[in-house]
Design an enzyme around this catalytic site. Structure first.
Site, PDB file in Angstrom:
ATOM      1  N   SER A  58     -96.399  57.458 -47.377  1.00  0.00           N
ATOM      2  CA  SER A  58     -97.101  56.017 -48.080  1.00  0.00           C
ATOM      3  C   SER A  58     -98.144  56.543 -49.007  1.00  0.00           C
ATOM      4  O   SER A  58     -98.518  55.666 -49.951  1.00  0.00           O
ATOM      5  CB  SER A  58     -97.816  55.265 -46.888  1.00  0.00           C
ATOM      6  OG  SER A  58     -98.835  56.075 -46.493  1.00  0.00           O
ATOM      7  N   LYS A 104    -104.886  56.900 -46.308  1.00  0.00           N
ATOM      8  CA  LYS A 104    -104.748  55.809 -47.043  1.00  0.00           C
ATOM      9  C   LYS A 104    -105.997  55.911 -48.217  1.00  0.00           C
ATOM     10  O   LYS A 104    -106.921  57.012 -48.097  1.00  0.00           O
ATOM     11  CB  LYS A 104    -104.954  54.489 -46.610  1.00  0.00           C
ATOM     12  CG  LYS A 104    -103.953  54.230 -45.494  1.00  0.00           C
ATOM     13  CD  LYS A 104    -102.463  54.147 -46.017  1.00  0.00           C
ATOM     14  CE  LYS A 104    -101.549  53.927 -45.014  1.00  0.00           C
ATOM     15  NZ  LYS A 104    -100.240  53.887 -45.215  1.00  0.00           N
TER      16      LYS A 104
END
Length: 202
Positions: A58, A104
């Protein structure tokens, strides 16, 4: 008969005898040093900084799967643009067998608004478009029905996070996850350590 004079004569130095070391004294000192280092390491890697491993794609191409990085915890306050490691959340998302830590990028903090224009491939924070040169490709509207939202208000004490690999990232856009409480932040990623060819500041 002359008495034996134990005092040193003029010009002679008096040498003091060192007391013999007790058996095991050196080992005891080494044990003290070792335990001190262990305690310091525990404090360092729990309160100040720690190592963590990137799991998943990600954050491609900023961070890659399997990469080991150093994260800073002490006194950290999340800022927009920071890459953070989030502790295991109470949510088990699609494809997860259990709650797990995630890496993230902070897009917005408490009190800010986030809007996404998928047609333009642009994220807006408080109405201002973000400049995101780190994205590996154009961002598309996700297929998942739980990631179709385009407007969020980030609660105080929370952050809105997204992966750099937007088309392959489960993040705050997902209704099941949403903005994440700052209590779940382990720290900010500051240094990539391994593999060596990836070594450097994050």
């Amino acid at each position: 008969m002359d008495e034996y004079n134990a005092l040193p004569q003029d010009g002679e130095e008096h040498e003091e005898q060192e007391e013999p070391r007790r058996p095991g004294a050196e080992l005891y000192e080494w044990l003290q040093l070792f335990l001190g280092c262990v305690v310091a390491a525990v404090v360092l890697f729990n309160c100040v900084a720690r190592l963590t491993r990137v799991d998943g794609a990600s954050m491609d191409n900023t961070l890659q799967h399997g990469e080991i990085m150093l994260i800073w915890s002490l006194g950290y306050t999340p800022q927009q643009g920071d890459i953070v490691v989030l502790n295991k959340t109470p949510v088990v998302l699609s494809g997860w067998l259990e709650p797990r830590a995630i890496v993230k990028r902070v897009i917005a903090t408490g009190g800010q608004t986030v809007d996404i224009d998928y047609a333009a491939g642009t994220v807006f924070v408080d109405g201002q478009p973000l400049d995101e040169p780190y994205l590996p490709e154009e961002m598309y509207l996700p297929f998942s029905p739980t990631m179709q939202g385009t407007h969020w208000v980030v609660p105080e004490g929370s952050i809105f996070v997204m992966g750099d690999n937007r088309n392959n990232s489960t993040d705050s856009r997902d209704l099941q996850l949403g903005p994440i409480d700052t209590d779940y932040i382990l720290g900010k990623a500051v240094l990539a350590l391994w593999p060596m060819e990836r070594f450097g500041a994050v």
